[in-house]
Design a protein around this motif. Structure first.
Motif, PDB file in Angstrom:
ATOM      1  N   ARG A   1       0.841  -1.194   0.000  1.00 58.25           N
ATOM      2  CA  ARG A   1       0.000   0.000   0.000  1.00 58.25           C
ATOM      3  C   ARG A   1       0.874   1.242   0.000  1.00 58.25           C
ATOM      4  O   ARG A   1       2.010   1.220   0.471  1.00 58.25           O
TER       5      ARG A   1
ATOM      6  N   ASN B   1       0.251   4.826   1.457  1.00 61.13           N
ATOM      7  CA  ASN B   1      -0.682   5.626   2.249  1.00 61.13           C
ATOM      8  C   ASN B   1      -0.834   7.045   1.702  1.00 61.13           C
ATOM      9  O   ASN B   1      -1.903   7.641   1.788  1.00 61.13           O
TER      10      ASN B   1
ATOM     11  N   THR C   1      -3.729   4.092  -1.917  1.00 57.09           N
ATOM     12  CA  THR C   1      -3.810   3.040  -2.930  1.00 57.09           C
ATOM     13  C   THR C   1      -3.208   1.747  -2.391  1.00 57.09           C
ATOM     14  O   THR C   1      -2.174   1.784  -1.711  1.00 57.09           O
ATOM     15  N   VAL C   2      -3.876   0.655  -2.702  1.00 55.41           N
ATOM     16  CA  VAL C   2      -3.378  -0.683  -2.377  1.00 55.41           C
ATOM     17  C   VAL C   2      -3.060  -1.392  -3.687  1.00 55.41           C
ATOM     18  O   VAL C   2      -3.807  -1.270  -4.662  1.00 55.41           O
TER      19      VAL C   2
ATOM     20  N   CYS D   1     -11.079  -5.705  -5.069  1.00 56.36           N
ATOM     21  CA  CYS D   1     -10.493  -5.052  -3.900  1.00 56.36           C
ATOM     22  C   CYS D   1     -11.551  -5.018  -2.795  1.00 56.36           C
ATOM     23  O   CYS D   1     -12.747  -4.813  -3.075  1.00 56.36           O
TER      24      CYS D   1
END
Length: 116
Positions: free
Chosen positions: A71, A73, A77-78, A95
């Motif tokens: 990820r 931060n 977004t992952v 997701c």
């Protein structure tokens, strides 16, 4: 409320790589864990990889050593980096976000097809 938007799916040859992205927005502070799931035709949706707020990760046995969840931060977004793809990885990838009050949020899904 949490909104999730996946991207990065597509067609790839066996042995190839893809990186999926999941853009997260909304009440991000309520999220406890994030994960990637997949569902192949005729099969149930299954957990592929997960990451907790503390950074702990877990993987399905079938993807260990090939897939990596991470990820960013700053970008909310992952990612799911997928290497050494094989036809069994063909599925719609989703997701997922789980909040501290046990709510589940899903993205719309992105198709991954592994074929020569």
């Amino acid at each position: 409320q949490v909104q999730l938007v996946e991207s990065g799916g597509g067609l790839v040859q066996p042995g190839g790589s893809l990186r999926l992205s999941c853009a997260v927005s909304g009440s991000i502070f309520t999220i406890n864990t994030m994960g990637w799931y997949r569902q192949a035709p005729g099969k149930e949706r299954e957990l592929v990889a997960g990451i907790t707020r503390g950074g702990n990760t877990n993987y399905a046995d079938s993807v260990k050593g090939r897939f990596t969840i991470s990820r960013d931060n700053a970008k909310n977004t992952v990612y799911l980096q997928m290497n050494k793809l094989n036809p069994y990885d063909t599925a719609v990838y989703y997701c997922n976000a789980k909040t501290y009050d046990k709510a589940d949020y899903w993205g719309q899904g992105t198709q991954v097809t592994v074929s020569s």
